[in-house]
Structure formats: C-alpha cells, structure tokens
Design a protein around this motif. Structure first.
Motif, PDB file in Angstrom:
ATOM      1  N   ILE A 136     -20.065  47.008 -67.521  1.00 56.26           N
ATOM      2  CA  ILE A 136     -19.815  46.504 -68.856  1.00 56.26           C
ATOM      3  C   ILE A 136     -21.091  46.612 -69.675  1.00 56.26           C
ATOM      4  O   ILE A 136     -22.099  45.949 -69.396  1.00 56.26           O
ATOM      5  CB  ILE A 136     -19.311  45.044 -68.833  1.00 56.26           C
ATOM      6  CG1 ILE A 136     -18.026  44.966 -68.021  1.00 56.26           C
ATOM      7  CG2 ILE A 136     -19.076  44.547 -70.253  1.00 56.26           C
ATOM      8  CD1 ILE A 136     -16.875  45.829 -68.527  1.00 56.26           C
ATOM      9  N   GLY A 137     -21.053  47.490 -70.657  1.00 58.95           N
ATOM     10  CA  GLY A 137     -22.202  47.714 -71.514  1.00 58.95           C
ATOM     11  C   GLY A 137     -22.053  46.980 -72.834  1.00 58.95           C
ATOM     12  O   GLY A 137     -21.510  45.874 -72.893  1.00 58.95           O
ATOM     13  N   SER A 138     -22.501  47.610 -73.890  1.00 54.61           N
ATOM     14  CA  SER A 138     -22.417  46.996 -75.214  1.00 54.61           C
ATOM     15  C   SER A 138     -22.571  48.074 -76.274  1.00 54.61           C
ATOM     16  O   SER A 138     -23.322  49.043 -76.096  1.00 54.61           O
ATOM     17  CB  SER A 138     -23.523  45.952 -75.397  1.00 54.61           C
ATOM     18  OG  SER A 138     -23.569  45.500 -76.738  1.00 54.61           O
ATOM     19  N   ARG A 139     -21.873  47.864 -77.390  1.00 54.69           N
ATOM     20  CA  ARG A 139     -22.062  48.753 -78.532  1.00 54.69           C
ATOM     21  C   ARG A 139     -23.510  48.743 -78.995  1.00 54.69           C
ATOM     22  O   ARG A 139     -24.014  49.703 -79.583  1.00 54.69           O
ATOM     23  CB  ARG A 139     -21.139  48.322 -79.679  1.00 54.69           C
ATOM     24  CG  ARG A 139     -21.103  49.295 -80.837  1.00 54.69           C
ATOM     25  CD  ARG A 139     -20.400  48.699 -82.023  1.00 54.69           C
ATOM     26  NE  ARG A 139     -21.198  47.679 -82.681  1.00 54.69           N
ATOM     27  CZ  ARG A 139     -22.146  47.933 -83.578  1.00 54.69           C
ATOM     28  NH1 ARG A 139     -22.437  49.184 -83.909  1.00 54.69           N
ATOM     29  NH2 ARG A 139     -22.807  46.943 -84.142  1.00 54.69           N
ATOM     30  N   VAL A 177     -18.936  53.389 -68.315  1.00 56.33           N
ATOM     31  CA  VAL A 177     -19.414  52.183 -68.983  1.00 56.33           C
ATOM     32  C   VAL A 177     -18.434  51.829 -70.094  1.00 56.33           C
ATOM     33  O   VAL A 177     -18.087  52.683 -70.912  1.00 56.33           O
ATOM     34  CB  VAL A 177     -20.821  52.394 -69.585  1.00 56.33           C
ATOM     35  CG1 VAL A 177     -21.298  51.128 -70.296  1.00 56.33           C
ATOM     36  CG2 VAL A 177     -21.811  52.811 -68.506  1.00 56.33           C
ATOM     37  N   VAL A 178     -17.965  50.605 -70.110  1.00 52.37           N
ATOM     38  CA  VAL A 178     -17.123  50.105 -71.192  1.00 52.37           C
ATOM     39  C   VAL A 178     -17.987  49.217 -72.062  1.00 52.37           C
ATOM     40  O   VAL A 178     -18.561  48.228 -71.594  1.00 52.37           O
ATOM     41  CB  VAL A 178     -15.913  49.325 -70.653  1.00 52.37           C
ATOM     42  CG1 VAL A 178     -15.153  48.639 -71.792  1.00 52.37           C
ATOM     43  CG2 VAL A 178     -14.983  50.260 -69.887  1.00 52.37           C
ATOM     44  N   SER A 179     -18.110  49.585 -73.335  1.00 54.39           N
ATOM     45  CA  SER A 179     -19.056  48.924 -74.234  1.00 54.39           C
ATOM     46  C   SER A 179     -18.338  48.270 -75.411  1.00 54.39           C
ATOM     47  O   SER A 179     -18.008  48.927 -76.395  1.00 54.39           O
ATOM     48  CB  SER A 179     -20.082  49.937 -74.749  1.00 54.39           C
ATOM     49  OG  SER A 179     -20.895  50.399 -73.686  1.00 54.39           O
ATOM     50  N   MET A 233     -16.366  52.976 -76.123  1.00 54.41           N
ATOM     51  CA  MET A 233     -16.553  51.879 -77.054  1.00 54.41           C
ATOM     52  C   MET A 233     -15.234  51.165 -77.340  1.00 54.41           C
ATOM     53  O   MET A 233     -14.207  51.809 -77.586  1.00 54.41           O
ATOM     54  CB  MET A 233     -17.119  52.399 -78.367  1.00 54.41           C
ATOM     55  CG  MET A 233     -18.463  53.066 -78.259  1.00 54.41           C
ATOM     56  SD  MET A 233     -19.794  51.866 -78.006  1.00 54.41           S
ATOM     57  CE  MET A 233     -21.231  52.947 -78.071  1.00 54.41           C
ATOM     58  N   ILE A 234     -15.264  49.843 -77.307  1.00 53.69           N
ATOM     59  CA  ILE A 234     -14.159  49.028 -77.795  1.00 53.69           C
ATOM     60  C   ILE A 234     -14.763  48.162 -78.884  1.00 53.69           C
ATOM     61  O   ILE A 234     -15.236  47.059 -78.644  1.00 53.69           O
ATOM     62  CB  ILE A 234     -13.544  48.157 -76.675  1.00 53.69           C
ATOM     63  CG1 ILE A 234     -13.117  49.027 -75.500  1.00 53.69           C
ATOM     64  CG2 ILE A 234     -12.375  47.357 -77.196  1.00 53.69           C
ATOM     65  CD1 ILE A 234     -12.542  48.249 -74.342  1.00 53.69           C
ATOM     66  N   CYS A 235     -14.785  48.712 -80.097  1.00 52.01           N
ATOM     67  CA  CYS A 235     -15.661  48.128 -81.116  1.00 52.01           C
ATOM     68  C   CYS A 235     -14.939  47.662 -82.366  1.00 52.01           C
ATOM     69  O   CYS A 235     -15.581  47.153 -83.286  1.00 52.01           O
ATOM     70  CB  CYS A 235     -16.748  49.111 -81.487  1.00 52.01           C
ATOM     71  SG  CYS A 235     -16.112  50.567 -82.340  1.00 52.01           S
ATOM     72  N   GLY A 236     -13.629  47.831 -82.453  1.00 53.55           N
ATOM     73  CA  GLY A 236     -12.925  47.403 -83.656  1.00 53.55           C
ATOM     74  C   GLY A 236     -13.439  48.058 -84.911  1.00 53.55           C
ATOM     75  O   GLY A 236     -13.363  47.492 -86.006  1.00 53.55           O
TER      76      GLY A 236
END
Length: 240
Positions: A136-139, A177-179, A233-236
């Motif tokens: 689990i990463g991050s934008r 990686v899911v960010s 990226m799951i960033c909306g």
C-alpha cells in the motif's frame, strides 16, 4: 502466533482458498483488506500491534511490532508457506523544510520500506508459483509540500516493488503497489500530520477503504496474473 484458528496447508487444496498475510490488519485499509479476503474465502493472517475486531474461523492474528525489523524473520518462520503478502501498515508524520525530524523519517522508513523488505525476504523463498505481493503506497509518492519524508519512503516502495516484480516474474509472482489519495481512515485526523492537512479529491469525497480493498483483492486474484510492477492510483482525480 494464535494457534486456535491457525490454518493448515491442507486447507489450500482448493484453487480459490489461499493463505494471505496482511499487515496493519487492526484498522483502516489493512482491516478492510482482511475483511474482503475473508469474504472471498481466503485464510488471512493479520499482523498488527493490537488485536483486530475480527471474529472469523479463517482469521489468525499475530501480534507484531513491525518497527523491529530484526524480529521479522523469526515471525515469518512461524507463518509457513503463504500465497500472498499485503503490506498495509503505515503512518504519516508531516513537516516542512526547516522543521524535519530525523527520527520520524527513519521511523517511517522502517515501517513502510524496511519492514516490507524484511517480510518479503523471509516469505518469498517459500511462496508458491503464482503468489502475489501488494504494497500500500500513496499518491504522495510523486511529491507533496510538507510531506517530503513520507513521499520519499512511498517513492522508495515503488522502486522496490518494481525491482521485485522483475526478479519474481519467472515464478509467476506478481508485485504491485496500490496508491490511494486521502482515504477515510483514522490517519486523516492523526495529529502527526498537522502541518499538511488532507486534500479532498476532485470527486468531492475521500476514497473509501472498501474501494482500496477491492483493488487489492483483484490484484491478489488469478485474473491479475499479467499485472506486475505497477503503481495503481486510487485518487478520485487527485492526480489529474
């Protein structure tokens, strides 16, 4: 390790029933991932400092201080052969230049990068062909004002995952990686990030933990066998 509900190798006979290790399983994204995997019929081994509120016959909780990377190899030996590793444990402390705290940066590195490395190093040699790793990463890995130390460790995580992906491709083991962008977890109100408030994504709401968990579950599944070495990226819309 709590042996009361400890899964055995015999439970892996079914093609859909896998043994998955999830760090940070006591809350937030890790908790949501553990619930999602249990709902899909997998055996889940949760690693966290505090016990999750998860009462399920296929769930095993192991108390783990992942800040102590020297102890991880011994812990991993107790877990046996697993089919997947999800590293969701983490925390953020923010600060701007001139106020950076070296100890905080080192602590984030140990938990986000060193702990993931130690777990993979101990678990991967015994993983079956076609196993899965999701970090689990991050934008924020692309950079954000006031979050340079956090961005640095998340960027390092991506480089590490891509390196593992090419190493493990011959075994059919994928690494991704899911960010997420700002996600509705207790971290949003964590006092350690007061210098950099969460930013509402353009969709007008925060990302939900269930949305992150669903993507992770997909990447752990058989349909995602050709996806590896990627940061998703799951960033909306935050990265647009």
């Amino acid at each position: 390790m709590d042996n009361a509900t400890s899964p055995t190798i015999d439970t892996l006979a079914g093609a859909t029933n896998k043994r998955m290790v999830v760090t940070g399983a006591s809350s937030g994204i890790g908790y949501a991932i553990a619930k999602q995997l249990l709902a899909q019929g997998h055996d889940v081994i949760g690693l966290s400092r505090s016990a999750p509120d998860l009462d399920h016959p296929r769930f095993t909780w192991c108390t783990a201080d992942l800040d102590d990377t020297a102890a991880i190899a011994g812990l991993a030996q107790q877990l046996g052969t697993v089919d997947g590793l999800v590293h969701a444990a983490g925390f953020m402390k923010t600060a701007r230049l001139g106020e950076l705290d070296e100890a905080s940066g080192e602590a984030m590195w140990r938990l986000h990068v060193a702990a993931a490395s130690a777990l993979a190093n101990a678990l991967v040699p015994a993983m079956r062909e076609g196993a899965r790793i999701v970090l689990i990463g991050s934008r924020v890995s692309a950079g954000a004002a006031g979050r340079s130390q956090y961005a640095a460790v998340k960027a390092a995580m991506v480089g590490m995952a891509r390196s593992w992906a090419i190493e493990l491709a011959p075994r059919g083991i994928t690494v991704n990686v899911v960010s997420p962008a700002a996600t509705a977890t207790p971290m949003l109100s964590d006092p350690q990030r007061t210098s950099s408030a969460p930013v509402m994504p353009p969709i007008g709401r925060y990302v939900s933990v269930e949305e992150v968990a669903s993507m992770v579950a997909y990447l752990l599944g058989p349909q995602a066998g050709a996806i590896t070495g990627q940061q998703i990226m799951i960033c909306g819309g935050s990265s647009l």
